[in-house]
Design a protein around this motif. Structure first.
Motif, PDB file in Angstrom:
ATOM      1  N   ILE A  53       9.833 -26.904  -6.223  1.00 57.05           N
ATOM      2  CA  ILE A  53      10.465 -27.593  -5.090  1.00 57.05           C
ATOM      3  C   ILE A  53      10.400 -26.795  -3.654  1.00 57.05           C
ATOM      4  O   ILE A  53      10.988 -25.599  -3.731  1.00 57.05           O
ATOM      5  CB  ILE A  53      12.035 -28.061  -5.420  1.00 57.05           C
ATOM      6  N   ASP A  54       9.745 -27.163  -2.724  1.00 49.32           N
ATOM      7  CA  ASP A  54       9.941 -26.821  -1.536  1.00 49.32           C
ATOM      8  C   ASP A  54      10.862 -27.226  -0.441  1.00 49.32           C
ATOM      9  O   ASP A  54      10.847 -28.493  -0.524  1.00 49.32           O
ATOM     10  CB  ASP A  54       8.370 -26.564  -0.980  1.00 49.32           C
ATOM     11  N   LEU A  55      11.340 -26.488   0.467  1.00 49.36           N
ATOM     12  CA  LEU A  55      12.192 -27.087   1.692  1.00 49.36           C
ATOM     13  C   LEU A  55      11.588 -27.018   2.810  1.00 49.36           C
ATOM     14  O   LEU A  55      11.043 -25.949   3.089  1.00 49.36           O
ATOM     15  CB  LEU A  55      13.552 -26.623   1.661  1.00 49.36           C
ATOM     16  N   GLN A  56      11.815 -27.778   3.643  1.00 47.86           N
ATOM     17  CA  GLN A  56      11.544 -27.952   5.258  1.00 47.86           C
ATOM     18  C   GLN A  56      12.706 -28.106   5.782  1.00 47.86           C
ATOM     19  O   GLN A  56      13.382 -29.284   5.880  1.00 47.86           O
ATOM     20  CB  GLN A  56      10.599 -28.823   5.364  1.00 47.86           C
ATOM     21  N   ILE A  57      13.328 -26.924   6.564  1.00 45.44           N
ATOM     22  CA  ILE A  57      14.518 -27.135   7.383  1.00 45.44           C
ATOM     23  C   ILE A  57      14.332 -27.523   8.865  1.00 45.44           C
ATOM     24  O   ILE A  57      13.414 -26.898   9.536  1.00 45.44           O
ATOM     25  CB  ILE A  57      15.132 -25.771   7.358  1.00 45.44           C
ATOM     26  N   LEU A 113      21.529 -22.004  -2.344  1.00 48.73           N
ATOM     27  CA  LEU A 113      20.654 -22.933  -2.688  1.00 48.73           C
ATOM     28  C   LEU A 113      19.214 -22.545  -3.107  1.00 48.73           C
ATOM     29  O   LEU A 113      18.412 -22.892  -4.012  1.00 48.73           O
ATOM     30  CB  LEU A 113      20.593 -23.839  -1.629  1.00 48.73           C
ATOM     31  N   ILE A 114      18.609 -21.554  -2.154  1.00 48.18           N
ATOM     32  CA  ILE A 114      17.314 -21.039  -2.340  1.00 48.18           C
ATOM     33  C   ILE A 114      17.310 -20.311  -3.641  1.00 48.18           C
ATOM     34  O   ILE A 114      16.381 -20.145  -4.620  1.00 48.18           O
ATOM     35  CB  ILE A 114      16.932 -20.133  -1.244  1.00 48.18           C
ATOM     36  N   ARG A 115      18.473 -19.514  -4.037  1.00 52.92           N
ATOM     37  CA  ARG A 115      18.214 -18.713  -5.434  1.00 52.92           C
ATOM     38  C   ARG A 115      18.257 -19.604  -6.509  1.00 52.92           C
ATOM     39  O   ARG A 115      17.573 -19.288  -7.409  1.00 52.92           O
ATOM     40  CB  ARG A 115      19.469 -17.704  -5.471  1.00 52.92           C
ATOM     41  N   THR A 116      19.196 -20.756  -6.431  1.00 50.55           N
ATOM     42  CA  THR A 116      18.955 -21.543  -7.321  1.00 50.55           C
ATOM     43  C   THR A 116      17.736 -22.185  -7.723  1.00 50.55           C
ATOM     44  O   THR A 116      17.150 -22.383  -8.560  1.00 50.55           O
ATOM     45  CB  THR A 116      20.092 -22.676  -7.043  1.00 50.55           C
ATOM     46  N   LEU A 117      16.975 -22.911  -6.686  1.00 53.54           N
ATOM     47  CA  LEU A 117      15.640 -23.365  -6.402  1.00 53.54           C
ATOM     48  C   LEU A 117      14.724 -22.362  -7.266  1.00 53.54           C
ATOM     49  O   LEU A 117      13.818 -22.722  -7.973  1.00 53.54           O
ATOM     50  CB  LEU A 117      15.189 -23.607  -5.279  1.00 53.54           C
ATOM     51  N   ALA A 143      22.921 -24.039   7.605  1.00 58.20           N
ATOM     52  CA  ALA A 143      21.874 -22.896   7.103  1.00 58.20           C
ATOM     53  C   ALA A 143      22.547 -21.863   6.389  1.00 58.20           C
ATOM     54  O   ALA A 143      22.219 -21.468   5.313  1.00 58.20           O
ATOM     55  CB  ALA A 143      20.808 -22.690   7.902  1.00 58.20           C
ATOM     56  N   ALA A 144      23.327 -21.192   7.321  1.00 59.25           N
ATOM     57  CA  ALA A 144      24.018 -19.863   6.936  1.00 59.25           C
ATOM     58  C   ALA A 144      24.879 -20.056   5.606  1.00 59.25           C
ATOM     59  O   ALA A 144      24.966 -19.282   4.684  1.00 59.25           O
ATOM     60  CB  ALA A 144      24.844 -19.247   7.888  1.00 59.25           C
ATOM     61  N   SER A 180      27.090 -24.852  -1.557  1.00 57.09           N
ATOM     62  CA  SER A 180      28.289 -24.853  -0.450  1.00 57.09           C
ATOM     63  C   SER A 180      29.588 -24.153  -0.997  1.00 57.09           C
ATOM     64  O   SER A 180      30.320 -23.537  -0.151  1.00 57.09           O
ATOM     65  CB  SER A 180      28.627 -26.115  -0.060  1.00 57.09           C
ATOM     66  N   ASN A 181      29.631 -24.345  -2.413  1.00 58.58           N
ATOM     67  CA  ASN A 181      31.224 -23.778  -2.934  1.00 58.58           C
ATOM     68  C   ASN A 181      30.987 -22.312  -3.419  1.00 58.58           C
ATOM     69  O   ASN A 181      32.116 -21.767  -3.981  1.00 58.58           O
ATOM     70  CB  ASN A 181      31.465 -24.822  -4.156  1.00 58.58           C
TER      71      ASN A 181
END
Length: 304
Positions: free
Chosen positions: A129-133, A118-122, A111-112, A301-302
Motif C-alpha cells: 500500500i502506497d500513500l500520496q499526501i 501509520l507508515i510504520r504500520t503499513l 501529517a506530523a 492517531s491514538n
C-alpha cells in the motif's frame, strides 16, 4: 410487475453518472471524473430526466443547479451505490498482498500526528500500500477534494460536513503556548496582558484549527499582533527561542519539542477545544481496503 419493468429500464451506469453530475454540477467535470466523453454524459442526463420525470439539473450561474427532486436523491443515491460497491467487492481482503495507492489530504500538523505511526504500520502489515499526501489549502478545499474523488480521505478539523461525507473522530485537541523560557515572568505564568502585549507567530494551516484562536480573542474584544505568519509548522518552534515571540498552537504538535530554552504553558484565556477527524465519501464505504486503512489511521492517531 410495473416496478420490475421500471427497474429493467435503469442501467446501473446511469446511476453512477447521476451521482457524478449531482456532485460536480457540471457536465464537463462529471465527464472528466468518469473518463467519459461530454456527449455521453449529456445523453445519459437526457435519459435520466426521461426516466425520473424531472429536469434534475438546470442552468444556473457557471454550472448546473440541482432541482428539489435531485437534492432528495443525493443522499439515498450515494448510499445505494456504496451498498452495490460493497456487494461487488472481492471478499477476503488481505492487507499483506494488496497493491493499492491511496490519496490523503491533511495539514502539516495532521501529517506530523498521523503519518509516523501509520507508515510504520503499513510497512509492517501492508507493504504493497502506497500513500500520496496532499496539503489542502483550506478546510473547504480538502472537503471538495473528497467530494470530487481527487483524494480518498481527509484528516483535519471540519465542524460542518456535506451530507455525502462521513467522519470518525481521531482525538480531541486543545491549545498551548510555546515561548522562550527566559522571556516568561519569574512566577512562570503567562497572563492575558503579557500575551496581548507581545508579538505572535501565526500558523495559517487551515486544516488545524487556527481560526478558533482569533474567534476566542474577538469574543474578549481583544486582538493580538501577528509579527510572523507561516503556512507550515516545521520551522515555527525554531523561531521562538531567544525571542519575545509567542506561538499558540494545538498541543499535540509540541509533544516532541526537545529544546530546554523553550517552555509550554496554557493560554491565558479560554480557547474551545476541537475535534480532529477523518473524513471519507459515503460511496467508498464498501471499499474494504480503504476501511482497513481508516482503522489504521485511527490507531496511529491514538499513539501520540
Amino acid at each position: 410487475m410495473h416496478q420490475m419493468n421500471d427497474l429493467r429500464r435503469i442501467d446501473l451506469n446511469l446511476l453512477v453518472i447521476l451521482d457524478a453530475l449531482l456532485s460536480e454540477q457540471h457536465v464537463t467535470r462529471a465527464a472528466e471524473r468518469l473518463h467519459l466523453s461530454q456527449p455521453a454524459v449529456s445523453h445519459a442526463l437526457a435519459r435520466l430526466r426521461d426516466l425520473l420525470g424531472d429536469p434534475l439539473l438546470v442552468r444556473g450561474g457557471a454550472g448546473l443547479v440541482p432541482t428539489p427532486r435531485a437534492l432528495e436523491l443525493m443522499a439515498p443515491l450515494a448510499e445505494a451505490l456504496a451498498q452495490v460497491q460493497a456487494l461487488l467487492a472481492p471478499r477476503g481482503f488481505d492487507a499483506a498482498t494488496t497493491q493499492r495507492r491511496f490519496r490523503l489530504a491533511m495539514s502539516d500538523y495532521g501529517a506530523a500526528i498521523v503519518l509516523p505511526g501509520l507508515i510504520r504500520t503499513l510497512r509492517h502489515e501492508a507493504p504493497g500500500i502506497d500513500l500520496q499526501i496532499s496539503h489542502g489549502s483550506s478546510r473547504e478545499g480538502m472537503l471538495d477534494a473528497v467530494l470530487n474523488g481527487d483524494v480518498d480521505v481527509a484528516v483535519g478539523v471540519f465542524p460542518e460536513l456535506p451530507h455525502e461525507l462521513r467522519s470518525t473522530p481521531l482525538f480531541e485537541e486543545h491549545y498551548a503556548c510555546l515561548l522562550d523560557r527566559d522571556s516568561l515572568s519569574l512566577d512562570g505564568v503567562l497572563d492575558l496582558r503579557s500575551y496581548l502585549s507581545r508579538p505572535h507567530v501565526l500558523l495559517e494551516m487551515r486544516g488545524s484549527g487556527t481560526p478558533e484562536i482569533e474567534r476566542a480573542l474577538t469574543a474578549l474584544r481583544e486582538r493580538r499582533r501577528v509579527a510572523l505568519s507561516l503556512p507550515h509548522w516545521s520551522v515555527a518552534p525554531q523561531l521562538i527561542s531567544g525571542t519575545d515571540l509567542i506561538l499558540t498552537v494545538a498541543s499535540r504538535g509540541l509533544h516532541d519539542i526537545d529544546d530546554h530554552s523553550l517552555i509550554i504553558v496554557p493560554p491565558p484565556f479560554q480557547i474551545p477545544s476541537f475535534s480532529f477527524v477523518l473524513v471519507w465519501h459515503t460511496r467508498r464505504s464498501g471499499d474494504q481496503a480503504l476501511n482497513w486503512l481508516n482503522e489504521r489511521i485511527v490507531s496511529a492517531s491514538n499513539q501520540r
